[in-house]
Each structure stands twice: as C-alpha cells, then as structure tokens.
Scaffold this motif. Structure first.
Motif, PDB file in Angstrom:
ATOM      1  N   SER A   1      -8.319  -4.390   9.595  1.00 25.25           N
ATOM      2  CA  SER A   1      -7.327  -4.948   8.669  1.00 25.25           C
ATOM      3  C   SER A   1      -6.242  -5.678   9.450  1.00 25.25           C
ATOM      4  O   SER A   1      -5.799  -5.223  10.514  1.00 25.25           O
ATOM      5  N   TYR A   2      -5.804  -6.792   8.879  1.00 21.84           N
ATOM      6  CA  TYR A   2      -4.765  -7.583   9.562  1.00 21.84           C
ATOM      7  C   TYR A   2      -3.417  -6.875   9.473  1.00 21.84           C
ATOM      8  O   TYR A   2      -2.774  -6.597  10.483  1.00 21.84           O
ATOM      9  N   LEU A   3      -2.977  -6.564   8.250  1.00 19.97           N
ATOM     10  CA  LEU A   3      -1.714  -5.863   8.075  1.00 19.97           C
ATOM     11  C   LEU A   3      -1.788  -5.077   6.768  1.00 19.97           C
ATOM     12  O   LEU A   3      -1.963  -5.656   5.695  1.00 19.97           O
ATOM     13  N   VAL A   4      -1.658  -3.763   6.878  1.00 18.57           N
ATOM     14  CA  VAL A   4      -1.723  -2.873   5.715  1.00 18.57           C
ATOM     15  C   VAL A   4      -0.533  -1.939   5.784  1.00 18.57           C
ATOM     16  O   VAL A   4      -0.168  -1.438   6.858  1.00 18.57           O
ATOM     17  N   LYS A   5       0.088  -1.709   4.614  1.00 13.08           N
ATOM     18  CA  LYS A   5       1.201  -0.780   4.523  1.00 13.08           C
ATOM     19  C   LYS A   5       0.821   0.291   3.519  1.00 13.08           C
ATOM     20  O   LYS A   5       0.492   0.009   2.372  1.00 13.08           O
ATOM     21  N   VAL A   6       0.876   1.544   3.982  1.00 14.85           N
ATOM     22  CA  VAL A   6       0.487   2.699   3.176  1.00 14.85           C
ATOM     23  C   VAL A   6       1.721   3.552   2.959  1.00 14.85           C
ATOM     24  O   VAL A   6       2.453   3.862   3.919  1.00 14.85           O
ATOM     25  N   GLY A   7       1.989   3.934   1.706  1.00 11.51           N
ATOM     26  CA  GLY A   7       3.142   4.779   1.458  1.00 11.51           C
ATOM     27  C   GLY A   7       3.364   5.032  -0.007  1.00 11.51           C
ATOM     28  O   GLY A   7       2.417   5.077  -0.806  1.00 11.51           O
ATOM     29  N   VAL A   8       4.650   5.202  -0.398  1.00 12.55           N
ATOM     30  CA  VAL A   8       5.038   5.529  -1.769  1.00 12.55           C
ATOM     31  C   VAL A   8       6.283   4.714  -2.101  1.00 12.55           C
ATOM     32  O   VAL A   8       6.961   4.160  -1.220  1.00 12.55           O
ATOM     33  N   GLY A   9       6.571   4.691  -3.382  1.00 10.78           N
ATOM     34  CA  GLY A   9       7.763   3.988  -3.843  1.00 10.78           C
ATOM     35  C   GLY A   9       8.078   4.336  -5.275  1.00 10.78           C
ATOM     36  O   GLY A   9       7.227   4.863  -6.019  1.00 10.78           O
ATOM     37  N   LEU A  10       9.343   4.064  -5.668  1.00 10.45           N
ATOM     38  CA  LEU A  10       9.732   4.274  -7.057  1.00 10.45           C
ATOM     39  C   LEU A  10       8.909   3.371  -7.964  1.00 10.45           C
ATOM     40  O   LEU A  10       8.735   2.176  -7.690  1.00 10.45           O
ATOM     41  N   GLU A  11       8.391   3.941  -9.032  1.00 14.54           N
ATOM     42  CA  GLU A  11       7.542   3.167  -9.936  1.00 14.54           C
ATOM     43  C   GLU A  11       8.297   1.989 -10.525  1.00 14.54           C
ATOM     44  O   GLU A  11       7.752   0.885 -10.647  1.00 14.54           O
ATOM     45  N   SER A  12       9.559   2.189 -10.863  1.00 17.04           N
ATOM     46  CA  SER A  12      10.335   1.096 -11.467  1.00 17.04           C
ATOM     47  C   SER A  12      10.539  -0.033 -10.470  1.00 17.04           C
ATOM     48  O   SER A  12      10.398  -1.221 -10.811  1.00 17.04           O
ATOM     49  N   LYS A  13      10.882   0.287  -9.245  1.00 21.90           N
ATOM     50  CA  LYS A  13      11.089  -0.740  -8.237  1.00 21.90           C
ATOM     51  C   LYS A  13       9.799  -1.479  -7.917  1.00 21.90           C
ATOM     52  O   LYS A  13       9.790  -2.696  -7.691  1.00 21.90           O
TER      53      LYS A  13
ATOM     54  N   PRO B   1      13.387   9.227   4.648  1.00 17.64           N
ATOM     55  CA  PRO B   1      13.890   9.586   3.309  1.00 17.64           C
ATOM     56  C   PRO B   1      13.326   8.654   2.238  1.00 17.64           C
ATOM     57  O   PRO B   1      12.793   7.574   2.529  1.00 17.64           O
ATOM     58  N   LEU B   2      13.464   9.072   1.000  1.00 17.00           N
ATOM     59  CA  LEU B   2      12.961   8.298  -0.135  1.00 17.00           C
ATOM     60  C   LEU B   2      13.825   8.606  -1.349  1.00 17.00           C
ATOM     61  O   LEU B   2      14.221   9.755  -1.583  1.00 17.00           O
ATOM     62  N   ASP B   3      14.105   7.564  -2.139  1.00 12.51           N
ATOM     63  CA  ASP B   3      14.840   7.717  -3.387  1.00 12.51           C
ATOM     64  C   ASP B   3      13.897   8.287  -4.436  1.00 12.51           C
ATOM     65  O   ASP B   3      12.944   7.623  -4.870  1.00 12.51           O
ATOM     66  N   CYS B   4      14.118   9.525  -4.829  1.00  9.22           N
ATOM     67  CA  CYS B   4      13.264  10.196  -5.815  1.00  9.22           C
ATOM     68  C   CYS B   4      14.020  10.395  -7.129  1.00  9.22           C
ATOM     69  O   CYS B   4      13.912  11.447  -7.782  1.00  9.22           O
ATOM     70  N   SER B   5      14.776   9.386  -7.528  1.00  5.70           N
ATOM     71  CA  SER B   5      15.501   9.462  -8.794  1.00  5.70           C
ATOM     72  C   SER B   5      14.616   9.208  -9.995  1.00  5.70           C
ATOM     73  O   SER B   5      15.064   9.361 -11.143  1.00  5.70           O
ATOM     74  N   GLY B   6      13.393   8.801  -9.797  1.00 10.21           N
ATOM     75  CA  GLY B   6      12.456   8.550 -10.879  1.00 10.21           C
ATOM     76  C   GLY B   6      11.046   8.847 -10.427  1.00 10.21           C
ATOM     77  O   GLY B   6      10.811   9.353  -9.316  1.00 10.21           O
ATOM     78  N   PRO B   7      10.047   8.557 -11.249  1.00  9.53           N
ATOM     79  CA  PRO B   7       8.655   8.783 -10.861  1.00  9.53           C
ATOM     80  C   PRO B   7       8.295   7.970  -9.616  1.00  9.53           C
ATOM     81  O   PRO B   7       8.690   6.820  -9.463  1.00  9.53           O
ATOM     82  N   VAL B   8       7.535   8.608  -8.738  1.00  7.64           N
ATOM     83  CA  VAL B   8       7.127   8.001  -7.473  1.00  7.64           C
ATOM     84  C   VAL B   8       5.613   7.841  -7.482  1.00  7.64           C
ATOM     85  O   VAL B   8       4.881   8.778  -7.840  1.00  7.64           O
ATOM     86  N   CYS B   9       5.143   6.660  -7.088  1.00  4.36           N
ATOM     87  CA  CYS B   9       3.709   6.348  -7.114  1.00  4.36           C
ATOM     88  C   CYS B   9       3.203   6.070  -5.699  1.00  4.36           C
ATOM     89  O   CYS B   9       3.916   5.479  -4.879  1.00  4.36           O
TER      90      CYS B   9
END
Length: 760
Positions: free
Chosen positions: A602-614, A718-726
C-alpha cells in the motif's frame, strides 16, 4: 512391671543398633571403588566428579595402552615397605634417596621454561574410561598427575574403618613374616612400624630421626590439599573451570578472565547448599518413605503387568499359529483335490490310448468287423464304429495331456505377510504433536492447530491442556484445564479471559495409551473484548475508487485512470484525494479491540478511529490534502493561530506506507487527522507487523495501537469521545486492508480482492 520396662529398653537398644548397622552398611556402598569394589585407597577425583583409587586408575590406564601417565610417583608410599629388598630390617638397612627434586622436575615438564612450548606440536590427550558413568573423560597431557586426591573421602573411609573395625589390627609393613602389630606410623615415610622396625628405620643422629611418629594408619595423607601442577597449597576456586587453583594458577593464561573466588567463599557456599539440601531431605523423611512405598507398589504392579503382557502376547501368537494351521490345512486340501481330479483325467486318457493298441480294445474290434462279408450287416455295425475310430484318430493326431502336471497356480505369495510378521511389534503411543504456530492465534477465541510428526503412530483422539500464566501461583502442583477426546487436529477454546497469557499443550492417545506432550505455546489474548463489525460501503469518501469484498471484511483502494490523466495534464497541480471507509458499528462505551492486516504494498494507509459526526462532515467534499490551508483536525482554517484551549483530537490514526509504520512525536501523533502530515520530521519508522491491533478505551478517551501478533505497543494517543466513535480506514494513492476474521468462522474461507488475499 520392671521386667517389662527392661525388655522394652532392650528392644529399643537393639532396634537402634540395627538401624546404625543398616546405615553403616548402606554408607559402605558409597565408599567402594567402582573398579576393585573395595574401600578407596588414595582416591583421585576425575573430571566427571567420580572417584577411583589411584592404583586402580593406573591399572586402567595401563590396560588402555597409556604408559608413563600413572600420576605422581611421590603419591605412592616411598617408605622402605615399598621396596622388596627392604621388606625386613634384618635384610637391609639401606635408606632411599629423596626423589622430591626429581619429581618436581618431571612434573613441571623437564626442561621447560616460561615462553617455551612444552611437548610436541600435537600433544597426546589422555582419555580415561570412567567406570562409574561409563563415559570417556579427558585427563589432559599429564594424565593422573593433574588430578586432585579426595582427602575428605579418605578421612570418611578411615572413620568408617575405625567405627566398624574393618580389617582388625594394623600390621607392621617392614617385619619379616609373620608381621607384628603396628604401634607407630610415620607420615614422612608413609608406612606403619612396630617398635623395633621404627627404631631401625629412624636411626639416631640422622634426618629421619626427626620424623614425628603418629598413630598407625593404612592411609597417610598430606597436611593440606596441594595443587598438582605447582605443589602449592590451593587457596582459590575457579568457578569457570570448577577447579581448585593455587596462587600460581591464578596468574596463568589458562585462567585469565575466569571468575575466581577465595576457597573460603566456595567452601561456605557449597556447605550452605549441601546443608540446606540435606536438611530438606531429612525434614521430608515421611515423603521419602511414601515415595518408596509407591515405588514398591509400582514394582509389584510392574511384575503383574509384565506377566499379563507376556500371557497376552503368547495368546495372540498362539491365535496366529492356529489361524495359520487352519489355513495350511485348507490349502493342502485344495491341492489334494486338484491332484486327484488330474490323476483321474489322466488315467481315463491312458485307458483310451491303450484301446488303440494293435489287437486290443477298439482296434481289435474294428479288425473283426472288417472280416464281415454281409454288406447290410457290415453297414449297420460299421457306422457307429466309424464314428469312434474317427474320434480316436482325431485324438491321436491332436494329442495333448488331459491335465497339466504343474501346480504353479497353487503357489503362495507371502511376501506381504512375511513383511507384516517381520514388522510385527508392540503398539506405540503417538509422538509429541507439533503445534502449527502460523495458524494458531488468539482473537475472540483461541484457535489451536497441530500435526503429528511424519513417522508417528496415528492418534485416535487428543487431549488439550491450558492454563493462565499471569495468575498468582497456588500451593501444590500446577493445575491445568483439560479438554478430553478432541477429534481432528484443531480446536477452539471459547471465552478466554482478555489481557491474559495462556499456555497450551497437546498430546495424542491411541490403544497403546497417551503420548508425550507437545512443546508449550504461549498466546496473548486481546486486551479488551473483540469488536465485530463490517465495512460500510454506503458511507465514505471516494466510494467509486473503493472495492469492498462480498463479506464486507476487506477493502482495496484503486486510484484509477482519472488520477493518471490529471497527473499527465498538470504535473504540478495534481491533488490527491483521501478515500475513506468506515465500520458499520459505533462505540459508545467500554473498551473494544479489533485487528486488521494492511497490504505491505500500500502506498499510504491510515488506520484508526474518529468521531462519527466529524467523519461524516469530512464526507461532504473531498478535501485537498496537499493544500497548506487545510487541516481537518483543527475544525477551522489552519492559518488561524488564536486557539488557546488544547482539546482532544476527534481523530486518531496510525500511518502506514510501503511496509513501514510512521511513529511521530506524541503531540503530533495525537493531532494527526486525515491529512498526509503525521508529525514532525524527527519521527521514526518501524516495520509493518503482519497484523495491527487497535484498542479503544471510551471512558478514558485513549486509543492504543498494537502489534497484534506480539501485542507490543506501537503508539497511544488521546481521542475526543464526546460522541459515537467509529473505526475508519483512509487510503491515499492506493492500498488494501483486511479485517481479521473471527475465530469462530471457517479458517479455510478466503476472499481475494485485486490480488490481496484475506487472512486465515
């Protein structure tokens, strides 16, 4: 009543004497030389730590063909008793010269000096066959001269002789037969004397008169343990060579760099260890007696089982013999019947041919019929006769025996049976299985896979044992959890504890019994419950460039032809866009863990989580990741610098590219978003592991990235967990990601997307 007490006291004394006698007899086994089976006399310590009499060792070396390596001549008695010409003072009073100086020269190499190599280019190494351990030990170039005397063992032997009065009185070694009882001993002369012989061999006015008499003894020991190389008192102990050394040995190059301690330290350490071990043994006499009873019971069971096994084998062999005898009888009966049938056919053919002879049978009858002159009568009689003559003529012209004399069809091919009988042997238990570490792993469940060695007997079923290693040890033997009668060569262990280390092993079983266990395999379970989800193709950016598998567990990003055409039209203005795909599950509480594999190409892949709204906001338009004015993490134009409150970022991603993982500074990693900028230039890279693990702690607002194979931490932010995280996966320039299959699914199932195969 008094008589009863006296009888009880007498019985106790007799029991104590019996125990003492038994103990002394048992100890006597430890004091016998393994060569002569007599008590040790001047024992030498071999490199294998076993002991042997010096005279016996010299005799063994002589039998091996080594001449001149019998050890220190001065170690033997140099008293007048060792010379036949001076066996009696009445025969001769000749005194022997001291060989000390000559012995020192011989033992030191005779003609050597510092800086000169001694001996030939390839010195002979003396090999001594130890009679105790049946092994060959190397004695070096000097043979027995380089060995220490076991003075402690000599003292034990002497105390034992004195306690049990072995051998009776000690006799004078210089008297004419019959010798008198010895009254004195001389440590310098190393001999025992009666009063008359001591005066004769220690005349007044000579140096021998200064010898101090001692009590008579059969063994004269030096005052201290001397180094066999330098004849100096040993003062240190080399732990590397496990050998006592003197001051001169310490400065030699043979011990340079070795760990050498004073002999007092070695003495105290060994004495403490021996005392501790002996105290443990003496304090567990009940356990020893229980184990002896268990062993005796095992001996009895072994004898009974051996008789049963012999009877079973004899019965089976007799059964084989009965089957063979029955088969032999049936085969011989078939041969007999075939032979009788052939003989009957051949006898009939012989009778038929005999009727064709002149003047007999059919020929004679035909000759008489030819004499008939009445034509009607001749025709009537000759018609049937002609048919018989025609058949006889045909048989005569086409002669062939009615039956074959060969019995080749009755031959037996017993090669296979002979091979089976030759290979007939006892059943063997299965060998230790080999665990397949490539297919064995822990995820939501533990999947264990193994195989038997190539030449192992088959197993009917297997037993799996497992336990946790991170729990406090309980008193008593180690307790394993067991699963019996597992069919096949793989198994699932359900509901393992999270964040634990399990040890697993397997063994097979067949009619012969259980085999050996396999080697232990250690498996780390995920640090949190496994989150099961699928890739949602309805949400994401650049969906036209994303190819999601049918089972929605693998995705590949293909840049496509438009990107190449844009690069050709305007090389300096080509803007790469981010392709994003989300999981169909959002986390709102607790801790969750999942794993995936990233294609190393793969050339560039980012694996992680984030706020669903963002994340959904970023889907409204494909951002320009090259533009220096765009930063989705900040929530506004990256040119503004009035932000004073540091808040947790809404995204947490790990950047992978070309088989490497980019690990930036902690702050830069925490603020990484969907862009290609992932920390300062000072960031380092690590190789991409086969699988990546993501652990989300929603309450703490922390995300950890792990090596899913070794569970080694890669990054935590750290991660902003003020809402659902996907869960989210981003692609720039093409790549592929495969979610790890739950263990409960079929491992054989694979889905390939554009050449990228799913994991087992």
């Amino acid at each position: 009543m008094a008589e009863g007490d006296e009888m009880q006291t007498f019985t106790s004394i007799m029991d104590a004497l019996v125990r003492i006698s038994t103990s002394m007899k048992n100890m006597e086994k430890e004091l016998l030389c393994p060569v002569c089976q007599e008590m040790y006399k001047q024992p030498l310590v071999l490199p294998c730590t076993h002991n042997v009499c010096q005279a016996c060792a010299r005799e063994v070396l002589g039998q091996q063909g080594y001449v001149g390596y019998g050890g220190d001549p001065s170690s033997e008695p140099t008293s007048p008793a060792s010379t036949p010409s001076t066996r009696s003072p009445r025969l001769s009073r000749r005194t022997l010269p001291k060989p000390d100086r000559l012995d020192r020269l011989l033992k030191s190499g005779f003609g050597t000096y510092p800086g000169r190599k001694r001996g030939a280019l390839h010195p002979q190494v003396i090999v001594f066959p130890c009679p105790a351990c049946q092994g060959d030990v190397e004695l070096g170039e000097r043979g027995l001269a380089g060995l220490f005397r076991n003075l402690t063992l000599e003292r034990v032997v002497e105390r034992y002789r004195q306690s049990v009065s072995v051998g009776g009185a000690i006799l004078c070694q210089l008297c004419k037969p019959p010798p008198l009882e010895a009254t004195k001993g001389c440590a310098e002369c190393r001999a025992t004397f009666c009063n008359e012989c001591f005066k004769l061999f220690h005349p007044w006015g000579t140096q021998k008169a200064q010898h101090e008499p001692t009590l008579p003894s059969l063994s004269f020991r030096p005052k201290g343990l001397m180094c066999p190389d330098h004849k100096e008192e040993v003062t240190h102990y080399c732990k590397t060579c496990q050998r006592l050394v003197c001051q001169l040995c310490r400065v030699r190059r043979t011990h340079s760099g070795h760990k050498i301690t004073p002999v007092l330290s070695a003495y105290q350490a060994l004495k403490d260890k021996l005392t501790k071990s002996l105290t443990y043994i003496l304090g567990n006499q009940d356990t020893v007696q229980t184990q002896i009873c268990e062993l005796e019971e095992t001996v009895r069971h072994t004898e009974v089982s051996g008789l049963q096994a012999r009877e079973e084998v004899s019965q089976l062999v007799r059964g084989l013999g009965a089957v063979l005898e029955e088969k032999r009888a049936s085969l011989l009966q078939a041969i007999e019947e075939c032979q009788q049938e052939r003989l009957a056919r051949l006898s009939a053919q012989i009778q038929e041919h005999r009727s064709l002879l002149d003047g007999s049978g059919l020929v004679g009858y035909a000759q008489e019929v030819l004499k008939e002159t009445d034509q009607p009568c001749f025709v009537q009689a000759a018609k049937q006769l002609h048919n018989r003559i025609a058949r006889a003529t045909e048989v005569l012209q086409t002669f062939r025996p009615a039956a074959s004399s060969s019995f080749r069809h009755c031959q037996l091919d017993v090669a296979r049976e002979m091979k089976l009988l030759t290979e007939l042997n006892f059943l063997r238990v299965p060998e230790a299985p080999v665990i397949d570490t490539q297919r064995t792993f822990a995820y939501d469940q533990i999947f264990l896979c193994w195989r038997l060695p190539p030449h192992s007997p088959p197993a009917w079923h297997y037993t799996i044992e497992f336990r946790r290693t991170d729990v406090p040890p309980q008193p008593g033997p180690t307790r394993w959890q067991r699963r019996e009668e597992v069919r096949g060569t793989s198994a699932l262990l359900e509901n393992p504890d999270t964040g634990s280390v399990y040890v697993l092993r397997v063994r097979g079983c067949n009619k012969a019994g259980y085999g050996e266990y396999s080697e232990d395999v250690h498996l780390h379970t995920p640090p949190a419950p496994v989150l099961h989800f699928f890739l949602d193709g309805r949400w994401g950016a650049g969906r036209e460039r994303l190819a999601i598998s049918k089972d929605q567990r693998a995705v590949r990003s293909v840049p496509g032809l438009p990107l190449l055409l844009a690069a050709e039209r305007l090389l300096t203005g080509c803007h790469l866009s981010v392709d994003v795909v989300l999981g169909d599950v959002a986390v709102t509480q607790g801790r969750s863990y999942w794993a995936c594999a990233v294609d190393p190409a793969s050339y560039l892949v980012k694996v992680g989580v984030g706020l669903e709204s963002k994340l959904q906001e970023s889907f409204q338009g494909a951002p320009d990741v090259i533009s220096p004015r765009y930063d989705p993490d900040s929530g506004h134009d990256s040119g503004a610098e009035d932000a004073t409150v540091e808040a947790p970022p809404p995204f947490a991603f790990l950047t992978i590219g070309m088989g490497k993982i980019l690990l930036g500074a902690a702050a830069a990693s925490a603020s990484a978003g969907l862009t290609g900028r992932d920390g300062p230039a000072a960031g380092c890279t690590v190789p991409l592991p086969p699988r990546l693990g993501i652990c989300l702690d929603y309450e703490r607002g922390r995300v950890s990235f792990l090596d899913a194979v070794s569970f080694r931490g890669l990054m935590e932010c750290p991660l902003d967990c003020s809402g659902p995280v996907c869960p989210a996966f981003c692609f720039i320039g093409g790549g592929a990601v495969q979610l790890q299959e739950p263990v409960g699914t079929k491992p054989e199932r694979k889905v390939t997307i554009g050449g990228f195969a799913k994991l087992d």
